[in-house]
Each structure stands twice: as structure tokens, then as C-alpha cells.
Design a protein around this motif. Structure first.
Motif, PDB file in Angstrom:
ATOM      1  N   MET A  42     -21.278  30.802  11.255  1.00 43.30           N
ATOM      2  CA  MET A  42     -20.049  30.516  11.986  1.00 43.30           C
ATOM      3  C   MET A  42     -19.333  29.319  11.358  1.00 43.30           C
ATOM      4  O   MET A  42     -19.939  28.299  11.052  1.00 43.30           O
ATOM      5  CB  MET A  42     -20.357  30.207  13.458  1.00 43.30           C
ATOM      6  N   ALA A  43     -18.065  29.479  11.099  1.00 44.11           N
ATOM      7  CA  ALA A  43     -17.295  28.420  10.458  1.00 44.11           C
ATOM      8  C   ALA A  43     -17.179  27.204  11.362  1.00 44.11           C
ATOM      9  O   ALA A  43     -17.018  27.323  12.581  1.00 44.11           O
ATOM     10  CB  ALA A  43     -15.901  28.922  10.090  1.00 44.11           C
ATOM     11  N   VAL A  44     -17.298  26.033  10.765  1.00 41.97           N
ATOM     12  CA  VAL A  44     -17.173  24.783  11.503  1.00 41.97           C
ATOM     13  C   VAL A  44     -15.741  24.276  11.342  1.00 41.97           C
ATOM     14  O   VAL A  44     -15.262  24.100  10.216  1.00 41.97           O
ATOM     15  CB  VAL A  44     -18.162  23.729  10.968  1.00 41.97           C
ATOM     16  N   PRO A  45     -15.026  24.041  12.438  1.00 43.45           N
ATOM     17  CA  PRO A  45     -13.640  23.565  12.310  1.00 43.45           C
ATOM     18  C   PRO A  45     -13.596  22.152  11.774  1.00 43.45           C
ATOM     19  O   PRO A  45     -14.473  21.333  12.051  1.00 43.45           O
ATOM     20  CB  PRO A  45     -13.109  23.630  13.735  1.00 43.45           C
ATOM     21  N   VAL A  46     -12.582  21.873  10.996  1.00 48.23           N
ATOM     22  CA  VAL A  46     -12.400  20.515  10.511  1.00 48.23           C
ATOM     23  C   VAL A  46     -11.366  19.827  11.389  1.00 48.23           C
ATOM     24  O   VAL A  46     -10.541  20.477  12.030  1.00 48.23           O
ATOM     25  CB  VAL A  46     -11.924  20.484   9.047  1.00 48.23           C
ATOM     26  N   ILE A  47     -11.464  18.518  11.416  1.00 54.51           N
ATOM     27  CA  ILE A  47     -10.532  17.732  12.205  1.00 54.51           C
ATOM     28  C   ILE A  47      -9.194  17.677  11.476  1.00 54.51           C
ATOM     29  O   ILE A  47      -9.105  17.220  10.334  1.00 54.51           O
ATOM     30  CB  ILE A  47     -11.075  16.315  12.446  1.00 54.51           C
ATOM     31  N   THR A  48      -8.158  18.166  12.111  1.00 50.30           N
ATOM     32  CA  THR A  48      -6.835  18.177  11.492  1.00 50.30           C
ATOM     33  C   THR A  48      -6.190  16.808  11.599  1.00 50.30           C
ATOM     34  O   THR A  48      -6.138  16.225  12.669  1.00 50.30           O
ATOM     35  CB  THR A  48      -5.932  19.227  12.159  1.00 50.30           C
ATOM     36  N   ARG A  49      -5.705  16.314  10.455  1.00 51.62           N
ATOM     37  CA  ARG A  49      -5.056  15.003  10.423  1.00 51.62           C
ATOM     38  C   ARG A  49      -3.769  15.153   9.635  1.00 51.62           C
ATOM     39  O   ARG A  49      -3.800  15.207   8.409  1.00 51.62           O
ATOM     40  CB  ARG A  49      -5.967  13.967   9.756  1.00 51.62           C
ATOM     41  N   ARG A  50      -2.690  15.240  10.324  1.00 52.23           N
ATOM     42  CA  ARG A  50      -1.418  15.413   9.637  1.00 52.23           C
ATOM     43  C   ARG A  50      -0.894  14.081   9.099  1.00 52.23           C
ATOM     44  O   ARG A  50      -0.854  13.086   9.813  1.00 52.23           O
ATOM     45  CB  ARG A  50      -0.380  16.023  10.586  1.00 52.23           C
ATOM     46  N   GLY A  51      -0.529  14.101   7.846  1.00 53.82           N
ATOM     47  CA  GLY A  51       0.003  12.907   7.220  1.00 53.82           C
ATOM     48  C   GLY A  51       1.336  13.191   6.570  1.00 53.82           C
ATOM     49  O   GLY A  51       1.932  14.243   6.799  1.00 53.82           O
ATOM     50  N   PRO A  52       1.804  12.285   5.766  1.00 51.45           N
ATOM     51  CA  PRO A  52       3.106  12.484   5.113  1.00 51.45           C
ATOM     52  C   PRO A  52       3.045  13.599   4.078  1.00 51.45           C
ATOM     53  O   PRO A  52       1.988  13.886   3.514  1.00 51.45           O
ATOM     54  CB  PRO A  52       3.369  11.122   4.453  1.00 51.45           C
ATOM     55  N   GLU A  53       4.166  14.237   3.839  1.00 51.61           N
ATOM     56  CA  GLU A  53       4.242  15.243   2.788  1.00 51.61           C
ATOM     57  C   GLU A  53       4.173  14.559   1.423  1.00 51.61           C
ATOM     58  O   GLU A  53       4.395  13.359   1.305  1.00 51.61           O
ATOM     59  CB  GLU A  53       5.534  16.045   2.931  1.00 51.61           C
ATOM     60  N   PRO A  54       3.841  15.293   0.373  1.00 46.42           N
ATOM     61  CA  PRO A  54       3.719  14.698  -0.965  1.00 46.42           C
ATOM     62  C   PRO A  54       4.994  13.971  -1.388  1.00 46.42           C
ATOM     63  O   PRO A  54       6.101  14.418  -1.108  1.00 46.42           O
ATOM     64  CB  PRO A  54       3.469  15.908  -1.866  1.00 46.42           C
ATOM     65  N   VAL A  55       4.792  12.842  -2.057  1.00 43.39           N
ATOM     66  CA  VAL A  55       5.933  12.057  -2.520  1.00 43.39           C
ATOM     67  C   VAL A  55       5.961  11.981  -4.043  1.00 43.39           C
ATOM     68  O   VAL A  55       6.899  11.430  -4.607  1.00 43.39           O
ATOM     69  CB  VAL A  55       5.895  10.627  -1.941  1.00 43.39           C
ATOM     70  N   PHE A  56       4.947  12.526  -4.713  1.00 41.85           N
ATOM     71  CA  PHE A  56       4.910  12.468  -6.169  1.00 41.85           C
ATOM     72  C   PHE A  56       5.874  13.485  -6.778  1.00 41.85           C
ATOM     73  O   PHE A  56       6.036  14.585  -6.250  1.00 41.85           O
ATOM     74  CB  PHE A  56       3.498  12.744  -6.685  1.00 41.85           C
ATOM     75  N   PRO A  57       6.500  13.142  -7.877  1.00 39.99           N
ATOM     76  CA  PRO A  57       7.399  14.103  -8.534  1.00 39.99           C
ATOM     77  C   PRO A  57       6.589  15.250  -9.136  1.00 39.99           C
ATOM     78  O   PRO A  57       5.385  15.118  -9.372  1.00 39.99           O
ATOM     79  CB  PRO A  57       8.068  13.257  -9.620  1.00 39.99           C
ATOM     80  N   PRO A  58       7.232  16.394  -9.390  1.00 42.07           N
ATOM     81  CA  PRO A  58       6.521  17.527 -10.006  1.00 42.07           C
ATOM     82  C   PRO A  58       5.914  17.119 -11.345  1.00 42.07           C
ATOM     83  O   PRO A  58       6.520  16.366 -12.112  1.00 42.07           O
ATOM     84  CB  PRO A  58       7.627  18.567 -10.192  1.00 42.07           C
ATOM     85  N   PHE A  59       4.716  17.623 -11.625  1.00 39.04           N
ATOM     86  CA  PHE A  59       4.006  17.287 -12.855  1.00 39.04           C
ATOM     87  C   PHE A  59       4.215  18.403 -13.868  1.00 39.04           C
ATOM     88  O   PHE A  59       4.089  19.586 -13.547  1.00 39.04           O
ATOM     89  CB  PHE A  59       2.523  17.099 -12.555  1.00 39.04           C
ATOM     90  N   GLU A  60       4.499  18.019 -15.102  1.00 44.55           N
ATOM     91  CA  GLU A  60       4.852  18.996 -16.140  1.00 44.55           C
ATOM     92  C   GLU A  60       3.785  20.060 -16.338  1.00 44.55           C
ATOM     93  O   GLU A  60       4.098  21.219 -16.614  1.00 44.55           O
ATOM     94  CB  GLU A  60       5.098  18.252 -17.454  1.00 44.55           C
ATOM     95  N   TYR A  61       2.514  19.701 -16.189  1.00 44.35           N
ATOM     96  CA  TYR A  61       1.420  20.631 -16.470  1.00 44.35           C
ATOM     97  C   TYR A  61       0.762  21.164 -15.193  1.00 44.35           C
ATOM     98  O   TYR A  61      -0.339  21.697 -15.239  1.00 44.35           O
ATOM     99  CB  TYR A  61       0.361  19.938 -17.324  1.00 44.35           C
ATOM    100  N   SER A  62       1.414  21.051 -14.060  1.00 50.64           N
ATOM    101  CA  SER A  62       0.773  21.391 -12.787  1.00 50.64           C
ATOM    102  C   SER A  62       0.311  22.837 -12.713  1.00 50.64           C
ATOM    103  O   SER A  62      -0.662  23.147 -12.033  1.00 50.64           O
ATOM    104  CB  SER A  62       1.719  21.076 -11.622  1.00 50.64           C
ATOM    105  N   ASP A  63       0.987  23.759 -13.411  1.00 51.26           N
ATOM    106  CA  ASP A  63       0.632  25.183 -13.346  1.00 51.26           C
ATOM    107  C   ASP A  63      -0.273  25.626 -14.487  1.00 51.26           C
ATOM    108  O   ASP A  63      -0.574  26.816 -14.605  1.00 51.26           O
ATOM    109  CB  ASP A  63       1.907  26.037 -13.371  1.00 51.26           C
ATOM    110  N   LEU A  64      -0.734  24.703 -15.311  1.00 49.10           N
ATOM    111  CA  LEU A  64      -1.447  25.059 -16.530  1.00 49.10           C
ATOM    112  C   LEU A  64      -2.723  25.860 -16.264  1.00 49.10           C
ATOM    113  O   LEU A  64      -3.065  26.771 -17.023  1.00 49.10           O
ATOM    114  CB  LEU A  64      -1.784  23.801 -17.322  1.00 49.10           C
ATOM    115  N   LEU A  65      -3.445  25.534 -15.205  1.00 49.16           N
ATOM    116  CA  LEU A  65      -4.713  26.215 -14.916  1.00 49.16           C
ATOM    117  C   LEU A  65      -4.614  27.106 -13.677  1.00 49.16           C
ATOM    118  O   LEU A  65      -5.574  27.261 -12.930  1.00 49.16           O
ATOM    119  CB  LEU A  65      -5.834  25.186 -14.739  1.00 49.16           C
ATOM    120  N   ASN A  66      -3.464  27.713 -13.481  1.00 46.40           N
ATOM    121  CA  ASN A  66      -3.276  28.584 -12.313  1.00 46.40           C
ATOM    122  C   ASN A  66      -3.937  29.940 -12.480  1.00 46.40           C
ATOM    123  O   ASN A  66      -4.377  30.552 -11.501  1.00 46.40           O
ATOM    124  CB  ASN A  66      -1.784  28.790 -12.035  1.00 46.40           C
ATOM    125  N   GLU A  67      -4.022  30.451 -13.714  1.00 43.14           N
ATOM    126  CA  GLU A  67      -4.547  31.795 -13.943  1.00 43.14           C
ATOM    127  C   GLU A  67      -5.622  31.773 -15.020  1.00 43.14           C
ATOM    128  O   GLU A  67      -5.482  31.094 -16.037  1.00 43.14           O
ATOM    129  CB  GLU A  67      -3.421  32.748 -14.365  1.00 43.14           C
TER     130      GLU A  67
END
Length: 340
Positions: A1-26
Motif C-alpha cells: 500500500m502506497a504511503v502518502p507524502v506530506i504535501t508542502r506547497r512552495g514557490p514556483e521555479p524562479v531559475f531561467p530555462p537551462f540550455e541543456y535541460s532536455d538533453l537526457l529526456n529520451e
């Protein structure tokens, strides 16, 4: 049975897009990079010859024996704090200017190491972290095992790939010989995890690219099919892993030492002018950096580490390497000081 994790909402990402962010997607490379995508780590066999790796291990032990503390590699009674330079986690060494010892720089400039990172990033114009080494001796009786310390070396506020870390192994490393623990399969689902629990800042120390996990969070990954793997390898093998993969290290439980060098490279073009200036300061003053070779350079003046056996600053920790690296053209380029 899956154990729920405690949800902690924080700020959305503030870092700019990274040039290589999709490099290891596939996983569509047809080589060891596919394991890096699917599992979050890979082992490149023989990146450095076995003979060269074992010779570097000898240099690491000679470095330890050169301290006037009485350490002898063939005398287990000297495998104690009082006979060793300062270290953490049973053998990770960060002081003494070790990041700029010639024997460590020799490993960073090994063609097979550079080739591996060049294959990941698609360029040979690379910069390297001013990282450290580890010598974890077996049968230590004076080290308190504080258990797991699962973490990632990437801020939860980053999206996609940011850093690929590396360990060059310098000794045979089997199931009982200490080494890297990787939560296989955690890297591909890390963003789903943070999308679920939120991205609240939990750090109390260290650079922004670090996140540690609680037990309930750890269970979430097991519920999603991830499993811990002790990475076993031979001298000269290079372990690469995505910084989004949950990991930690373990000390030897057998009779062999764990000896390795931490090496991380990334494209030189990612350096800003400020990064280059900071790296030159680090280079000139023999300072270390985080795993990330670009950005997030938290430099501070050297201060002697506090010895575990005396509780006092170590007078031997001057911050100056015993055998400082020679500033060759390759070294200067990998340092970000000279242009490609």
C-alpha cells in the motif's frame, strides 16, 4: 500500500530555462547514455587504465602518509582520526588544498575522462569542478555511522537536466567495499515528485543545488518502482550520474579501502564572466567548488578544519597543496581561465 507524502506547497521555479535541460529526456543514443537516461546513472568501463587508476590510489595513500600523523597504509592500528587528515563521512577529504593536488589534476586530464563528459554534452570544450577525493579505510572503529543521507545535488526549483556528476574509481569496489548508492529510476520521475509535494525550500545549509529527503518522501520513490543499487566497479571505471538521481555513499564493511576521485565537467560556454572571475580566484587560492562546474560558486577564504580528535583547528591545514598542479594549457582551459 502506497504511503502518502506530506504535501508542502512552495514557490514556483524562479531559475531561467537551462540550455541543456532536455538533453537526457529520451533514451535514444544506442550507448551507455541510455542507462544514464533510464536509470539515472551509468558505469563507463576502463575510462582510465587499471594500472593508471591503481597508481593514482598509491599516490592518494602516499599523500596520507606524508602527513606527520603516523598513518601507515599497512598498519590498521593507524586507521584512526588521530593519524589522518580531517575528513567527513568516513573518508571524504575537502581541506588542505586537496582539490588542486597534482595527482588529482592528472586524473581530471585523463583522455578517457574528458571523452566521457564530451560525449554527454556534445562538446570537448569543458570546464571541471574543483572537487575532492575520498579514501575510506576498512575496519574503522572511531567513525560513527549516521546512516543514510539520501539527497540530490540539484535544486527542486530547476527543471530538467542541470548537472552530470562523476566518480573515478581507483580500487576494486564490490558489494562490501563501500561506494556510491543510487536510487535507480529516481532521476526520470523527480519532477513528478516535486510536482506532487511542491517545491518548498528545506535547506538549512549549503549551496542552492542540494535537497535531502525525509523517510516518507523516500517511500514515495519505492512506491513508484525505484530501487537502491550499490554501484560496483573496477579501478579505472568512471561512474556518471544525473544530479537528479537520489544518492549517498557507504563506507566499506569488508577488508578493502574505497578510494576515488570526484570529477564533474560541463560545457565551458555556460560560464558567465562572474563565474570565470570566481574560478580564477579559486584556482589561484587553491579553493574547492561544489560539484557544479559553472555557477553557484560559493567561495570563501580558507580556514583550517577542526580536528575530530582534539576539537582544535588543524595547524597542518594551510589550504596549500603539498604538490600544487602545474598550470598547463589543458589545466587552464578546464579551469575556465584560458579560452578554447
Amino acid at each position: 500500500m502506497a504511503v502518502p507524502v506530506i504535501t508542502r506547497r512552495g514557490p514556483e521555479p524562479v531559475f531561467p530555462p537551462f540550455e541543456y535541460s532536455d538533453l537526457l529526456n529520451e533514451a535514444s543514443f544506442g550507448d551507455w547514455r541510455d542507462a544514464l537516461v533510464k536509470d539515472g546513472y551509468t558505469v563507463i568501463k576502463g575510462a582510465v587504465s587499471r594500472e593508471r587508476a591503481l597508481a593514482a590510489r598509491e599516490e592518494a595513500f602516499q599523500w596520507l602518509e606524508d602527513f606527520p600523523l603516523g598513518f601507515k597504509r599497512d598498519d590498521p592500528s593507524t586507521f584512526k582520526n588521530e593519524h589522518l587528515p580531517n575528513h567527513m563521512k568516513g573518508g571524504m577529504i575537502h581541506g588542505y588544498g586537496i582539490a588542486h593536488e597534482q595527482w588529482l589534476w592528472n586524473l581530471r586530464t585523463e583522455p578517457g575522462v574528458i571523452d566521457a563528459f564530451a560525449k554527454v554534452w556534445g562538446t570537448r570544450d569543458l570546464v571541471v569542478s574543483f572537487d575532492s577525493a575520498a579514501v575510506m579505510l576498512p575496519n574503522r572503529t572511531d567513525v560513527v555511522d549516521k546512516g543514510r543521507w539520501e539527497h540530490i545535488d540539484q535544486s527542486p526549483s530547476r527543471r530538467g537536466l542541470y548537472c552530470v556528476q562523476g566518480i573515478l574509481n581507483l580500487n576494486d569496489c564490490g558489494p562490501e567495499d563501500g561506494g556510491l548508492m543510487i536510487l535507480k529510476g529516481s532521476a526520470p520521475i523527480i519532477e513528478e515528485f516535486f510536482n506532487t509535494i511542491g517545491r518548498e525550500e528545506t535547506r538549512t545549509w549549503g549551496p542552492v543545488d542540494f535537497y535531502s529527503f525525509t523517510d516518507d518522501q523516500h517511500q514515495w520513490f519505492h512506491d513508484h518502482g525505484c530501487e537502491w543499487v550499490k554501484v560496483c566497479c573496477e579501478p579505472g571505471d568512471l561512474i556518471l550520474w544525473d544530479s537528479r538521481a537520489m544518492h549517498y555513499n557507504v563506507r566499506p564493511t569488508g577488508q578493502r579501502d574505497r578510494t576515488c576521485a570526484y570529477i564533474c565537467m560541463a560545457p565551458a560556454k555556460l560560464l558567465s564572466n562572474e563565474d570565470r572571475q570566481k574560478r580564477k580566484v579559486a584556482f589561484d587560492q587553491y579553493l574547492g567548488t561544489t560539484h557544479v562546474p559553472f555557477a553557484s560558486l560559493h567561495l570563501r577564504a580558507h580556514t583550517p578544519g577542526i580536528r575530530a580528535d582534539t576539537g582544535l583547528p588543524d595547524p597542518l591545514d594551510t589550504g596549500i597543496p603539498r604538490y600544487p598542479r602545474v598550470a598547463t594549457d589543458t589545466v587552464l582551459k578546464l579551469s575556465g581561465i584560458a579560452a578554447y
